[in-house]
Design a protein around this motif. Sequence first.
Motif, mmCIF file in Angstrom:
data_model
loop_
_atom_site.group_PDB
_atom_site.id
_atom_site.type_symbol
_atom_site.label_atom_id
_atom_site.label_comp_id
_atom_site.label_asym_id
_atom_site.label_seq_id
_atom_site.Cartn_x
_atom_site.Cartn_y
_atom_site.Cartn_z
ATOM 1 N N VAL A 16 137.917 -9.393 -6.579
ATOM 2 C CA VAL A 16 138.328 -8.178 -6.555
ATOM 3 C C VAL A 16 137.607 -7.255 -5.828
ATOM 4 O O VAL A 16 136.230 -7.225 -5.561
ATOM 5 C CB VAL A 16 138.773 -7.692 -7.986
ATOM 6 N N ASP A 17 138.072 -5.883 -5.319
ATOM 7 C CA ASP A 17 137.504 -5.040 -4.605
ATOM 8 C C ASP A 17 136.582 -4.319 -5.781
ATOM 9 O O ASP A 17 136.903 -3.932 -6.867
ATOM 10 C CB ASP A 17 138.415 -3.815 -3.883
ATOM 11 N N PRO A 18 135.531 -3.915 -5.428
ATOM 12 C CA PRO A 18 134.314 -3.255 -6.220
ATOM 13 C C PRO A 18 134.924 -1.737 -6.689
ATOM 14 O O PRO A 18 134.532 -1.238 -7.704
ATOM 15 C CB PRO A 18 133.071 -3.144 -5.526
ATOM 16 N N HIS A 19 135.627 -1.008 -5.729
ATOM 17 C CA HIS A 19 135.584 0.344 -5.868
ATOM 18 C C HIS A 19 136.411 0.778 -7.324
ATOM 19 O O HIS A 19 136.519 1.791 -7.658
ATOM 20 C CB HIS A 19 136.402 0.941 -4.810
ATOM 21 N N CYS A 20 137.440 -0.231 -7.514
ATOM 22 C CA CYS A 20 138.149 0.246 -8.900
ATOM 23 C C CYS A 20 137.762 -0.606 -10.121
ATOM 24 O O CYS A 20 138.658 -0.571 -11.176
ATOM 25 C CB CYS A 20 139.712 -0.142 -8.250
ATOM 26 N N THR A 21 136.697 -1.273 -10.089
ATOM 27 C CA THR A 21 136.356 -1.906 -11.207
ATOM 28 C C THR A 21 135.031 -1.403 -12.044
ATOM 29 O O THR A 21 134.172 -0.918 -10.946
ATOM 30 C CB THR A 21 136.094 -3.259 -10.893
ATOM 31 N N ALA A 22 134.805 -1.320 -13.287
ATOM 32 C CA ALA A 22 133.558 -0.760 -13.697
ATOM 33 C C ALA A 22 132.369 -1.550 -13.287
ATOM 34 O O ALA A 22 131.304 -1.132 -12.805
ATOM 35 C CB ALA A 22 133.673 -0.677 -15.187
ATOM 36 N N VAL A 23 132.590 -3.199 -13.194
ATOM 37 C CA VAL A 23 131.604 -3.871 -13.015
ATOM 38 C C VAL A 23 130.864 -3.628 -11.643
ATOM 39 O O VAL A 23 129.826 -3.778 -11.111
ATOM 40 C CB VAL A 23 131.794 -5.346 -13.345
ATOM 41 N N GLY A 24 132.054 -3.543 -10.589
ATOM 42 C CA GLY A 24 131.698 -3.114 -9.184
ATOM 43 C C GLY A 24 130.829 -1.770 -8.929
ATOM 44 O O GLY A 24 130.120 -1.924 -8.233
ATOM 45 N N TYR B 178 125.666 3.426 -16.872
ATOM 46 C CA TYR B 178 126.830 2.582 -17.158
ATOM 47 C C TYR B 178 127.970 3.368 -16.107
ATOM 48 O O TYR B 178 127.747 4.158 -15.720
ATOM 49 C CB TYR B 178 127.101 2.627 -18.312
ATOM 50 N N ALA B 179 128.991 2.191 -15.788
ATOM 51 C CA ALA B 179 130.147 2.793 -15.250
ATOM 52 C C ALA B 179 131.206 2.519 -16.055
ATOM 53 O O ALA B 179 131.461 1.585 -16.633
ATOM 54 C CB ALA B 179 130.032 1.894 -13.845
ATOM 55 N N MET B 180 132.483 3.268 -15.814
ATOM 56 C CA MET B 180 133.711 3.094 -16.380
ATOM 57 C C MET B 180 134.841 2.684 -15.442
ATOM 58 O O MET B 180 134.927 3.239 -14.338
ATOM 59 C CB MET B 180 134.127 4.314 -17.112
ATOM 60 N N ASP B 181 135.771 1.929 -15.834
ATOM 61 C CA ASP B 181 137.220 1.770 -15.057
ATOM 62 C C ASP B 181 137.918 2.280 -15.927
ATOM 63 O O ASP B 181 138.453 1.740 -17.152
ATOM 64 C CB ASP B 181 137.227 0.082 -14.904
ATOM 65 N N GLU B 182 138.763 3.584 -15.836
ATOM 66 C CA GLU B 182 139.672 4.162 -16.317
ATOM 67 C C GLU B 182 141.132 3.794 -16.015
ATOM 68 O O GLU B 182 141.703 4.783 -15.284
ATOM 69 C CB GLU B 182 139.418 5.746 -16.387
ATOM 70 N N GLU B 183 141.598 2.657 -16.382
ATOM 71 C CA GLU B 183 142.769 2.217 -15.816
ATOM 72 C C GLU B 183 142.912 2.515 -14.010
ATOM 73 O O GLU B 183 143.945 2.631 -13.811
ATOM 74 C CB GLU B 183 143.834 3.131 -16.491
ATOM 75 N N GLU B 184 141.869 2.022 -13.503
ATOM 76 C CA GLU B 184 141.972 2.081 -11.917
ATOM 77 C C GLU B 184 142.102 0.845 -11.472
ATOM 78 O O GLU B 184 142.648 0.748 -10.276
ATOM 79 C CB GLU B 184 140.587 2.649 -11.601
ATOM 80 N N GLN B 185 142.010 -0.297 -12.105
ATOM 81 C CA GLN B 185 142.372 -1.460 -11.744
ATOM 82 C C GLN B 185 143.789 -1.909 -12.042
ATOM 83 O O GLN B 185 144.471 -2.594 -11.343
ATOM 84 C CB GLN B 185 141.156 -2.692 -11.972
ATOM 85 N N GLU B 186 143.917 -1.916 -13.261
ATOM 86 C CA GLU B 186 145.159 -2.143 -13.962
ATOM 87 C C GLU B 186 145.718 -1.138 -15.004
ATOM 88 O O GLU B 186 144.618 -0.796 -15.727
ATOM 89 C CB GLU B 186 145.106 -3.547 -14.711
ATOM 90 N N VAL B 187 146.714 -0.631 -15.019
ATOM 91 C CA VAL B 187 147.312 0.450 -15.754
ATOM 92 C C VAL B 187 147.136 -0.276 -17.336
ATOM 93 O O VAL B 187 147.604 -1.355 -17.584
ATOM 94 C CB VAL B 187 148.984 0.812 -15.539
ATOM 95 N N GLY B 188 146.663 0.519 -18.167
ATOM 96 C CA GLY B 188 146.644 0.384 -19.605
ATOM 97 C C GLY B 188 145.260 -0.587 -19.884
ATOM 98 O O GLY B 188 145.316 -0.755 -21.190
ATOM 99 N N VAL B 189 144.519 -0.746 -18.882
ATOM 100 C CA VAL B 189 143.097 -1.454 -19.127
ATOM 101 C C VAL B 189 142.013 -0.592 -18.996
ATOM 102 O O VAL B 189 141.988 0.161 -17.801
ATOM 103 C CB VAL B 189 143.072 -2.750 -18.089
ATOM 104 N N ARG B 190 141.069 -0.624 -20.062
ATOM 105 C CA ARG B 190 139.659 0.078 -19.738
ATOM 106 C C ARG B 190 138.614 -0.545 -19.925
ATOM 107 O O ARG B 190 138.694 -1.419 -20.601
ATOM 108 C CB ARG B 190 139.719 1.257 -20.780
ATOM 109 N N CYS B 191 137.438 -0.478 -19.098
ATOM 110 C CA CYS B 191 136.509 -1.121 -18.866
ATOM 111 C C CYS B 191 135.268 -0.294 -19.018
ATOM 112 O O CYS B 191 134.879 0.566 -18.203
ATOM 113 C CB CYS B 191 136.415 -2.169 -17.807
ATOM 114 N N VAL B 192 133.979 -0.879 -19.533
ATOM 115 C CA VAL B 192 132.877 -0.283 -19.351
ATOM 116 C C VAL B 192 131.700 -1.479 -18.974
ATOM 117 O O VAL B 192 131.822 -2.573 -19.517
ATOM 118 C CB VAL B 192 132.282 0.066 -20.696
ATOM 119 N N ALA B 193 130.963 -0.999 -18.018
ATOM 120 C CA ALA B 193 130.068 -2.172 -17.430
ATOM 121 C C ALA B 193 128.418 -1.495 -17.135
ATOM 122 O O ALA B 193 128.496 -0.460 -16.843
ATOM 123 C CB ALA B 193 130.599 -2.530 -16.013
ATOM 124 N N VAL B 194 127.641 -2.398 -16.990
ATOM 125 C CA VAL B 194 126.384 -2.234 -16.597
ATOM 126 C C VAL B 194 125.892 -3.235 -15.692
ATOM 127 O O VAL B 194 126.299 -4.354 -15.597
ATOM 128 C CB VAL B 194 125.208 -2.153 -17.781
#
Length: 210
Positions: free
Chosen positions: A93-101, A148-164
């Motif tokens: 996947v593209d890194p800009h819209c994922t917490a892990v990216g 740490y980084a967050m994905d605030e429903e940026e990759q998929e609607v309804g999905v939230r993610c936290v990453a390091v």
Amino acid sequence: LPTTHRLLATLRARGYVRQLPDRRYALGFRLVPLGATAGSVVGAGAERALARLVDELGETANLAVLDGDRVAYVAQVPGRHAMRMFTEVGRRVDPHCTAVGKAMLARMPRERARAILTRTGLAPRTPRTVTDVDVLCDLLDEVRAQGYAMDEEEQEVGVRCVAVAVPATDESAPRVGLSVSGPAPRMTDELVARAVPLLTRTAREMADDL
């Protein structure tokens, strides 16, 4: 064209590609053990670490690497809930819209991260995807500061993610990230606050193994 044909002929002879009846090419079966070998690099220790995160938090835990300019998921342990997140191992996947990216990009010099974002583009995956490279670079500075980084429903609607990011031993080491994801209603701020120190500790423990 002759060089490409010659290379494909060699790959076909060795079983890495196969030629279809319409003369097009497809992946060959010799790639299967290569995939297994690549997966074994992660090791059982990494999967045990992901499983411990799931035991503590209940949500899906993922391990990903920066493969070129994109994020590739290399291991996952699904959450305990009946409705849980699932990402195919091997998915890129593209890194800009994922917490892990974002977590991995934030560990790089700003200009290198900006170059990757410029090459991959900032496709709007959801209405919440950040599509301005300057805004995103500023966000990466914040990620670097907070750890740490967050994905605030940026990759998929309804999905939230936290990453390091897993700490790298040097600049040549692979970029590796660790994340926990789940449905937004369950991925509350309270759960994120619990997840961050667990992710950070796990990433430090995994650094030497990886």
